[in-house]
Design a protein around this motif. Sequence first.
Motif, PDB file in Angstrom:
ATOM      1  N   SER A  10       2.116  12.154  10.382  1.00 26.60           N
ATOM      2  CA  SER A  10       2.845  11.337   9.522  1.00 26.60           C
ATOM      3  C   SER A  10       4.375  11.608   9.989  1.00 26.60           C
ATOM      4  O   SER A  10       5.182  10.948   9.812  1.00 26.60           O
ATOM      5  N   LYS A  38       0.715   3.099   9.983  1.00 23.51           N
ATOM      6  CA  LYS A  38      -0.938   2.938   9.887  1.00 23.51           C
ATOM      7  C   LYS A  38      -1.829   3.925  10.726  1.00 23.51           C
ATOM      8  O   LYS A  38      -2.624   4.562  10.046  1.00 23.51           O
ATOM      9  N   LEU A  41      -1.481   7.058   8.961  1.00 24.66           N
ATOM     10  CA  LEU A  41      -1.742   7.238   7.843  1.00 24.66           C
ATOM     11  C   LEU A  41      -3.313   7.473   7.721  1.00 24.66           C
ATOM     12  O   LEU A  41      -4.070   8.092   6.817  1.00 24.66           O
ATOM     13  N   ARG A  42      -4.343   7.258   8.656  1.00 21.68           N
ATOM     14  CA  ARG A  42      -5.468   7.545   8.954  1.00 21.68           C
ATOM     15  C   ARG A  42      -5.841   8.857   9.266  1.00 21.68           C
ATOM     16  O   ARG A  42      -6.942   9.290   8.767  1.00 21.68           O
ATOM     17  N   ASP A  44      -3.291  11.311   7.762  1.00 20.90           N
ATOM     18  CA  ASP A  44      -2.731  12.029   6.672  1.00 20.90           C
ATOM     19  C   ASP A  44      -2.164  10.900   5.714  1.00 20.90           C
ATOM     20  O   ASP A  44      -1.242  10.154   6.340  1.00 20.90           O
ATOM     21  N   SER A  45      -2.534  10.754   4.377  1.00 18.76           N
ATOM     22  CA  SER A  45      -2.045   9.881   3.619  1.00 18.76           C
ATOM     23  C   SER A  45      -0.852  10.277   2.588  1.00 18.76           C
ATOM     24  O   SER A  45      -0.884   9.709   1.590  1.00 18.76           O
ATOM     25  N   GLU A  46      -0.302  11.289   2.946  1.00 25.51           N
ATOM     26  CA  GLU A  46       0.830  11.705   1.970  1.00 25.51           C
ATOM     27  C   GLU A  46       2.172  11.693   2.736  1.00 25.51           C
ATOM     28  O   GLU A  46       2.325  12.428   3.734  1.00 25.51           O
ATOM     29  N   HIS A  82       0.755   2.046   3.783  1.00 26.84           N
ATOM     30  CA  HIS A  82      -0.637   2.704   3.143  1.00 26.84           C
ATOM     31  C   HIS A  82      -1.428   1.418   2.507  1.00 26.84           C
ATOM     32  O   HIS A  82      -2.668   1.648   2.428  1.00 26.84           O
ATOM     33  N   VAL A  85      -3.490  -0.044   4.977  1.00 31.17           N
ATOM     34  CA  VAL A  85      -4.567   0.604   5.275  1.00 31.17           C
ATOM     35  C   VAL A  85      -5.704   0.592   4.390  1.00 31.17           C
ATOM     36  O   VAL A  85      -6.761   0.127   4.850  1.00 31.17           O
ATOM     37  N   VAL A  86      -5.285   0.588   2.985  1.00 30.28           N
ATOM     38  CA  VAL A  86      -6.276   0.674   2.003  1.00 30.28           C
ATOM     39  C   VAL A  86      -6.923  -0.696   1.851  1.00 30.28           C
ATOM     40  O   VAL A  86      -8.122  -0.924   1.630  1.00 30.28           O
TER      41      VAL A  86
END
Length: 112
Positions: A10, A38, A41-42, A44-46, A82, A85-86
Amino acid sequence: KSEAPPQSASSELLSDLSSGPAPPSNTSSSSSTVSRLKAALRVDSEFQIPEALRLSPTDTEETKVKKRRKVKALKQKFKAAHGEVVQEAKVASWQSFKSGGKKKKRKKGMKD
């Protein structure tokens, strides 16, 4: 010897986004940006601030303001992607729950 710290997917993507305009494509730039975010994000979500946008002591006030605005815009895109994605994960989870678990058909008649 100075080694650069390893970057996550990311942060590489965000640094690519902040480095300049993307090549023209058939889709709108914001939707392609969100889809690329997106995908990142799969993994790394930070959110991480790209090195090019980090404030340095030698920056003028004008460049500091510009960098802050770019970082803020990137954070907003990151949060939107994010959230999508959630939401997609929740929808997929519900759909798999709803469609899964087929019941066995019982034979009608006398039991042994």
